[in-house]
Design an enzyme around this catalytic site. Sequence first.
Site, PDB file in Angstrom:
ATOM      1  N   ARG A 542     -14.188   5.736  16.042  1.00 43.64           N
ATOM      2  CA  ARG A 542     -14.222   6.524  17.272  1.00 43.64           C
ATOM      3  C   ARG A 542     -13.097   6.073  18.187  1.00 43.64           C
ATOM      4  NH1 ARG A 542     -19.073   7.008  20.128  1.00 43.64           N
ATOM      5  NH2 ARG A 542     -20.219   7.002  18.149  1.00 43.64           N
ATOM      6  N   ASP A 658       0.541   8.484  20.998  1.00 47.81           N
ATOM      7  CA  ASP A 658      -0.458   7.417  20.863  1.00 47.81           C
ATOM      8  C   ASP A 658      -0.279   6.696  19.523  1.00 47.81           C
ATOM      9  OD1 ASP A 658      -2.509   5.809  21.716  1.00 47.81           O
ATOM     10  OD2 ASP A 658      -4.113   7.185  21.159  1.00 47.81           O
TER      11      ASP A 658
END
EC number: 2.7.11.1
Length: 817
Positions: A542, A658
């Site tokens: 996650r 990212d």
Amino acid sequence: MPRPLAALLSTACILSFFIALFPRAASSRDILPLGSSLVVESYESSTLQSSDGTFSSGFYEVYTHAFTFSVWYSKTEAAAANNKTIVWSANPDRPVHARRSALTLQKDGNMVLTDYDGAAVWRADGNNFTGVQRARLLDTGNLVIEDSGGNTVWQSFDSPTDTFLPTQLITAATRLVPTTQSRSPGNYIFRFSDLSVLSLIYHVPQVSDIYWPDPDQNLYQDGRNQYNSTRLGMLTDSGVLASSDFADGQALVASDVGPGVKRRLTLDPDGNLRLYSMNDSDGSWSVSMVAMTQPCNIHGLCGPNGICHYSPTPTCSCPPGYATRNPGNWTEGCMAIVNTTCDRYDKRSMRFVRLPNTDFWGSDQQHLLSVSLRTCRDICISDCTCKGFQYQEGTGSCYPKAYLFSGRTYPTSDVRTIYLKLPTGVSVSNALIPRSDVFDSVPRRLDCDRMNKSIREPFPDVHKTGGGESKWFYFYGFIAAFFVVEVSFISFAWFFVLKRELRPSELWASEKGYKAMTSNFRRYSYRELVKATRKFKVELGRGESGTVYKGVLEDDRHVAVKKLENVRQGKEVFQAELSVIGRINHMNLVRIWGFCSEGSHRLLVSEYVENGSLANILFSEGGNILLDWEGRFNIALGVAKGLAYLHHECLEWVIHCDVKPENILLDQAFEPKITDFGLVKLLNRGGSTQNVSHVRGTLGYIAPEWVSSLPITAKVDVYSYGVVLLELLTGTRVSELVGGTDEVHSMLRKLVRMLSAKLEGEEQSWIDGYLDSKLNRPVNYVQARTLIKLAVSCLEEDRSKRPTMEHAVQTLLSADD
């Protein structure tokens, strides 16, 4: 109210309701007004046509029940035979269905192409469609969106597919990519290279190399100038291709140069760039200029492991020990009869077969000068990944090959020779060795018409066909108007709508041909993904963008299903952005298989990568997988290749924003695959990647320009990549050394200054003390020094001083030699 008048008003209301259910259809003209549509059911009549009649635009049938929205020459021999000469397509690799698909100039000014289920397959690029009044097809073949003042807000000339038209500018941002008959992008690109040279490029996941201008000659010999960064070209009406890189005012000129001829410059699926001229008398096309006069010089023409030779016509053959993968499609190349893998490799069971006057261009593991044939042989046979080597008699040049691409034979006077590595059990006959022989009496022709064919099922109709044709919806309207009273009409209308609002899974499952065409990227229902993940049972990880679960699809493919969070985009925008991401394909990028956009659910379906993230392997305590030096260097190189593809090569350039070890996955062979690319757009945190301001990345990996609120460019990924390199080298997460963003940047500045000072000297003993203590030796110190130096340059405060990812790839490849 008199009864006749009431009945008439009731009928009018019913007709108005039915007509309102469908977009306004535009008839044949050059203008599409705001709020109007071109509908696929009326594709033969619902078109735009330029004012001089040269070009038409509308739906073009590429398969049974499958259409692209395209622009084509109106009056050609092919058009008369319903095989139009397409010069631009909105959706070349994603056809829409023959029912309920439409191109609409929406009230907000954007132009959107929707499929039968309302999903947006394509939309015009741009952010400001304020004041839009119409779309227009110009006499040049340019489809434009105009505002009330006649100013162009968007134009198809800025996003070409496989063709440039006269007066269309060739810029740094435009490129041609051919579309194969299977509606997938071809392996070739025509664009300005990073040297500002107009080039033809063979591009597949394993290799990307220029074959025009001739890579065996210097650019000046080819009349090119790499010192002009303008990057501007154009095909004139007279048939002259001019470009800013052509030295001394040179140009490529058509054989029928002069005004008054209709022309097109097309990159064909075989990788050749051709200028076509139309014969006005019969509408036929003839080639008036060609870039590659010798077809075997086109890289990748015969696919992986294949060899192109002349016998005397261009012919594809497989080398000894290899067999044709697909006889009807040479782009798939040849496959090894006996496949050898590194885990079962025994150099004592290998031998070499000599292929004289032959070369596989590029894919060299290294380049050695002035070595003996035996030394070159020993280098290749000791490396399980080496497929063979090229050796040049006289110069002693040795080129071990990692892959066998762009094979071709040369005249007998050429000194290049390939030594192909094969298992000793494979029998070889001299008759199987390809040679170029102009006296060969039995030539095996290279069937160019079959080079890119792929057998596909026709698209089945999603509706049960009866007597209704393209006007079926009006038919229902009239039936309702004359035979149904108002109360029963309401019930019928609800049935009419709900009957066609089938669940996506039911529609997709009922259409084998349609599903086959879109199996590389498709839409899933939420119910399908609940079943595939067993109600989201196994969590893989996650992050800020969502949670990832393991799943198995009905075709037994193992996938990773990501539940996206904080997605604020509308359904159509989300699907349009995903249609771009779904076309991205590179061996160092996780493949996106599809998505779900149902109600509030937004999910991504991607390939499952076996060894998980680099972060788990690099930073986990007590992990049972230790990366050796070769593995770490390969990861650094693979990640660089993936980012370079996103920044420079894919059809719509993508900034990741990212880059970190958690977003770098490792497959069974520990080949890196970048994940979560494109999420900046999907999560709508800042809009266009050209003006991102709210995405902050991850602590420790964010570039200084985030803090300074400067416009974000691809150099933010370069900075993050530099941090990842440091972590690969040290085995330690940079952010854990200190706390807080400012402290991380301060620490990195000190570290960069220290490493820069160390790199100025010749001493290398300090490198051992800097590397991960868990790292299995031996270490290649040339590669280690290169990685450290590259990391330092990537972490420059001034982003203009950071290298591009393409430069990073070249730096690492040079250290890998």
